[in-house]
Design an enzyme around this catalytic site. Structure first.
Site, PDB file in Angstrom:
ATOM      1  N   HIS A 178       0.888  -1.050   0.081  1.00 30.82           N
ATOM      2  CA  HIS A 178      -0.083   0.016  -0.220  1.00 30.82           C
ATOM      3  C   HIS A 178       0.616   1.155   0.241  1.00 30.82           C
ATOM      4  O   HIS A 178       0.429   2.280  -0.801  1.00 30.82           O
ATOM      5  CB  HIS A 178      -0.992  -0.132   1.281  1.00 30.82           C
ATOM      6  CG  HIS A 178      -1.919   1.144   1.242  1.00 30.82           C
ATOM      7  ND1 HIS A 178      -3.075   1.305   1.114  1.00 30.82           N
ATOM      8  CD2 HIS A 178      -1.517   2.380   1.925  1.00 30.82           C
ATOM      9  CE1 HIS A 178      -3.569   2.343   1.156  1.00 30.82           C
ATOM     10  NE2 HIS A 178      -2.570   3.131   1.800  1.00 30.82           N
ATOM     11  N   GLU A 179       1.950   1.104   0.735  1.00 30.47           N
ATOM     12  CA  GLU A 179       2.914   2.455   0.913  1.00 30.47           C
ATOM     13  C   GLU A 179       3.765   2.488  -0.196  1.00 30.47           C
ATOM     14  O   GLU A 179       3.760   3.791  -0.573  1.00 30.47           O
ATOM     15  CB  GLU A 179       3.426   2.309   2.206  1.00 30.47           C
ATOM     16  CG  GLU A 179       2.889   2.390   3.471  1.00 30.47           C
ATOM     17  CD  GLU A 179       1.885   3.571   3.594  1.00 30.47           C
ATOM     18  OE1 GLU A 179       2.013   4.725   3.158  1.00 30.47           O
ATOM     19  OE2 GLU A 179       0.682   3.132   4.026  1.00 30.47           O
ATOM     20  N   HIS A 182       1.911   4.795  -2.787  1.00 32.70           N
ATOM     21  CA  HIS A 182       2.056   5.960  -2.773  1.00 32.70           C
ATOM     22  C   HIS A 182       3.130   6.778  -3.144  1.00 32.70           C
ATOM     23  O   HIS A 182       3.502   7.613  -3.994  1.00 32.70           O
ATOM     24  CB  HIS A 182       1.926   6.519  -1.444  1.00 32.70           C
ATOM     25  CG  HIS A 182       0.607   6.254  -0.751  1.00 32.70           C
ATOM     26  ND1 HIS A 182      -0.586   6.934  -1.248  1.00 32.70           N
ATOM     27  CD2 HIS A 182      -0.151   5.676   0.297  1.00 32.70           C
ATOM     28  CE1 HIS A 182      -1.611   6.664  -0.773  1.00 32.70           C
ATOM     29  NE2 HIS A 182      -1.325   5.865   0.344  1.00 32.70           N
ATOM     30  N   GLU A 265      -6.505   6.599  -1.329  1.00 32.02           N
ATOM     31  CA  GLU A 265      -6.497   5.195  -0.456  1.00 32.02           C
ATOM     32  C   GLU A 265      -6.896   4.127  -0.998  1.00 32.02           C
ATOM     33  O   GLU A 265      -6.647   2.913  -0.994  1.00 32.02           O
ATOM     34  CB  GLU A 265      -7.103   5.442   0.892  1.00 32.02           C
ATOM     35  CG  GLU A 265      -6.331   6.699   1.809  1.00 32.02           C
ATOM     36  CD  GLU A 265      -5.015   6.483   2.111  1.00 32.02           C
ATOM     37  OE1 GLU A 265      -4.663   5.260   2.312  1.00 32.02           O
ATOM     38  OE2 GLU A 265      -4.062   7.242   1.899  1.00 32.02           O
TER      39      GLU A 265
END
Length: 666
Positions: A178-179, A182, A265
């Site tokens: 997930h990170e 980003h 998100e």
């Protein structure tokens, strides 16, 4: 299920991030306007109260009353923004320190920290970006994480202590995936800017708080001396008014964070599942976060004083349940889980330590094996074989799919990528290995290595021997694996390293393609301004006709002898893939016209392309390689270096060359 939903690719999301930056400017301007109007209105009402009678019009106020209020307010906001952005000049490291993070040492023997480093390395090596520095928020027992930085080349990843102890390896891998979304999406730079902007618009509240404190202390002193005056009380009242008005800034800040953060998100959740091929990894991590929130207490919250200021960075809300609805910085947790699983799922009760974590340990004598590509599994971790099917492949987010496999590193190399000064020796060894024929190596070692850095000659020689045992595809990725160690060098030491590399390359008065590749990657990762975002100056490929001709020509000349096709034929394949370019066979540059300076300048200018223009360039370069055969290693290394220079992840056709199986012949 979310994993099968449509997705933006890397370049589309980069362009989306740029457009969101414009949205941020508009929202910031509206917030500033609202604060200025509120300050002027409140101080005008206070002035009327002090006068004790209504005023007949604007001219009844002191000269410059409103102009002074406006200038002071704007000065506070602008000053606060500039000061905070200056404090954040170190990018991700500064943000991690703001959150109370402690950097994870590369030589750590803590089992959980070692596992975290391995997972981050897997993601970085699969995507072809420099391995981020890793932090742990040691005082936070909640399950949370964030990525921060101005650019993928200088990013950091931070996780809470609760995430280390309460998540299994699969779950931690989902969180890191997930990170990494980003990082690759360009969200980080916008998020760091947002920290400075929000600090600025909240400066009015801070100034009001200081005035209240000053007025209160002065009133106390005046009362003790019997000389208190209404002016002191007025200072306190003005401060209180500004403090209340300042909440407009806080309110606007939450609106801005909600407007810019929530949809990203969902996208990051989808990307994490595509990276790991395992919805239960991130899904179970979010279910555990929900379980902690349901239980309540400190373990559900980020407790650091800067948590609110940094709330838009985190995987989940820093204060779950505090703000919901349209003011929330994150989507509802149950909605995120519904998109992952396609149905409602139960939340999970969370033990203090995941069972898996309690069953393994690492001692200084038995460190986990270090992967050199994206699928290595740490030794000492039980039941990890099932995780091999869910290893991250971050380049798939940009271009397609593919799951790399992994292998082990020799102890000498493993030690070198963990230590800053040993990593410099690894760089020299890679350069000598890649740039020197076997029968000439002893001469190069004796004449240049001994003369320029004799204290490292023995270590470089040992690393050369270890590198020779690795397949060729395993060598260039070692640079990205060693980046966290190399970044621990001082600015002067980095400059010295780059200068030494340049001197070694110049020793034989020529630069080979291998040397060019190595120097290009090193410069993009370690130069003084490496990692900083490059401004967009060109919106389309036709603005860079000459640069495209240079890059197409170089790639064509490299592939021609490997594919047994004429360079001009390969060159025209790329030109045909970009019909907007007015290039012909006559634009193919000769080999002797492609010196280092010309190619470097072409890459530097091409990096200033708008995000949506870069895919066409990269895909055109790929069209020169036979789509039915593996890309030769020499060409793959060149394309990997070009992607690094363009701040782009590797296409899967390039990434698959660096897997542990199916080594193509050069």
């Amino acid at each position: 299920m979310l994993a099968s939903s449509p997705r933006m690719n890397f370049f589309e999301q980069q362009d989306h991030a740029r457009r969101q930056s414009r949205t941020l400017v508009i929202l910031f301007a509206l917030a500033v306007l609202a604060i200025v109007l509120a300050v002027n209105l409140a101080l005008a009402l206070l002035f009327i109260l002090v006068q004790g009678q209504p005023l007949s019009g604007v001219h009844s106020y002191p000269k410059g009353f409103f102009a002074t209020n406006t200038l002071v307010t704007l000065g506070l906001i602008a000053g606060g923004t500039l000061i905070e952005l200056f404090n954040l000049r170190d990018g991700g490291d500064a943000v991690a320190r703001m959150a109370g993070g402690t950097v994870v040492e590369l030589k750590t023997v803590d089992a959980r920290e070692r596992r975290l480093l391995n997972v981050v390395e897997e993601m970085a090596l699969a995507s072809g970006i420099a391995c981020p520095r890793v932090y742990v928020l040691v005082r936070e027992n909640a399950i949370n994480a964030f990525a921060a930085g101005y650019n993928a080349n200088e990013a950091v990843v931070a996780v809470t202590h609760g995430a280390l102890t309460r998540l299994t390896r699969d779950e931690l891998q989902g969180v890191i995936g997930h990170e990494f979304s980003h990082i690759l999406n360009g969200d980080m730079r916008l998020n760091v800017r947002l920290i400075g902007v929000l600090f600025g618009i909240q400066m009015v509240a801070g100034f009001g708080r200081h005035l209240m404190s000053f007025g209160w202390q002065t009133v106390d002193a005046g009362e003790r001396n019997g000389k208190g005056t209404p002016l002191h009380i007025a200072v306190w009242v003005v401060g209180g008014t500004l403090f209340v008005i300042g909440y407009i800034g806080i309110f606007c800040g939450r609106i801005i964070k909600s407007a810019l953060s929530r949809q990203r998100e969902f996208l990051a959740d989808a990307s994490a599942i595509q990276f790991t091929r395992n919805p239960d990894g991130l899904g179970n991590a979010l279910r555990k976060i929900g379980g902690l929130t349901r239980r309540g207490g400190a373990d559900a919250n980020i407790l650091h004083p800067n948590a609110e200021q940094l709330s838009h960075l985190f995987l989940n809300a820093v204060r779950p349940g505090l703000l919901t609805g349209w003011l929330a910085t994150h989507p509802p947790l149950r909605e995120r889980l519904r998109r992952i699983y396609g149905r409602d799922v139960a939340l999970l009760d969370v033990p203090q330590e995941a069972e898996e974590n309690a069953r393994f340990s690492v001692t200084p004598e038995r460190l986990p094996d270090l992967p050199y590509v994206a699928a290595g599994l740490a030794a000492g971790e039980p039941d990890m074989q099932a995780a091999s099917a869910a290893i991250a492949q971050t380049a798939a987010y940009a271009y397609g799919d593919g799951v790399p496999e992994g292998t082990r590193l020799a102890p000498a190399i493993e030690q070198a990528v963990r230590d800053p000064h040993a990593a410099t020796a690894l760089v020299y060894a890679l350069l000598l290995l890649r740039s020197t024929a076997a029968n000439d190596r002893s001469a190069v070692l004796s004449s240049h290595l001994q003369a320029q850095f004799p204290e490292q000659a023995e270590q470089v020689t040992a690393l050369l021997l270890a590198l020779e045992q690795l397949p060729g595809q395993a060598r260039l990725p070692l640079l990205d694996l060693g980046m966290p160690a190399l970044r621990q060098l001082t600015v002067a030491e980095r400059a010295s390293l780059l200068a030494n590399v340049a001197r070694l390359i110049a020793a034989d008065r020529r630069i080979s393609l291998d040397e060019f590749v190595l120097q290009t990657v090193l410069t993009r990762r370690l130069a003084r301004h490496a990692g900083r975002a490059v401004p967009v100056r060109f919106l389309s490929l036709p603005e860079l006709q000459c640069e495209c001709a240079v890059l197409f020509s170089l790639t064509a000349h490299v592939l021609a002898p490997l594919s047994h096709q004429p360079a001009v034929t390969l060159f025209m394949h790329a030109v045909t893939a970009c019909p907007q370019l007015a290039l012909s066979e006559q634009d193919l540059l000769a080999v002797d016209a492609l010196d280092f300076g010309i190619v470097k300048a072409a890459l530097d200018r091409s990096n200033q392309l708008a995000p949506l223009a870069k895919p066409a360039l990269i895909k055109a370069l790929l069209t020169m390689a036979d789509e039915h055969a593996a890309i030769p290693l020499l060409a793959a290394d060149l394309l990997r270096a070009m992607c690094a220079a363009l701040d782009a992840p590797m296409p899967p056709r390039v990434a698959e060359i660096y897997t542990a199986s199916g080594w193509p012949d050069v």
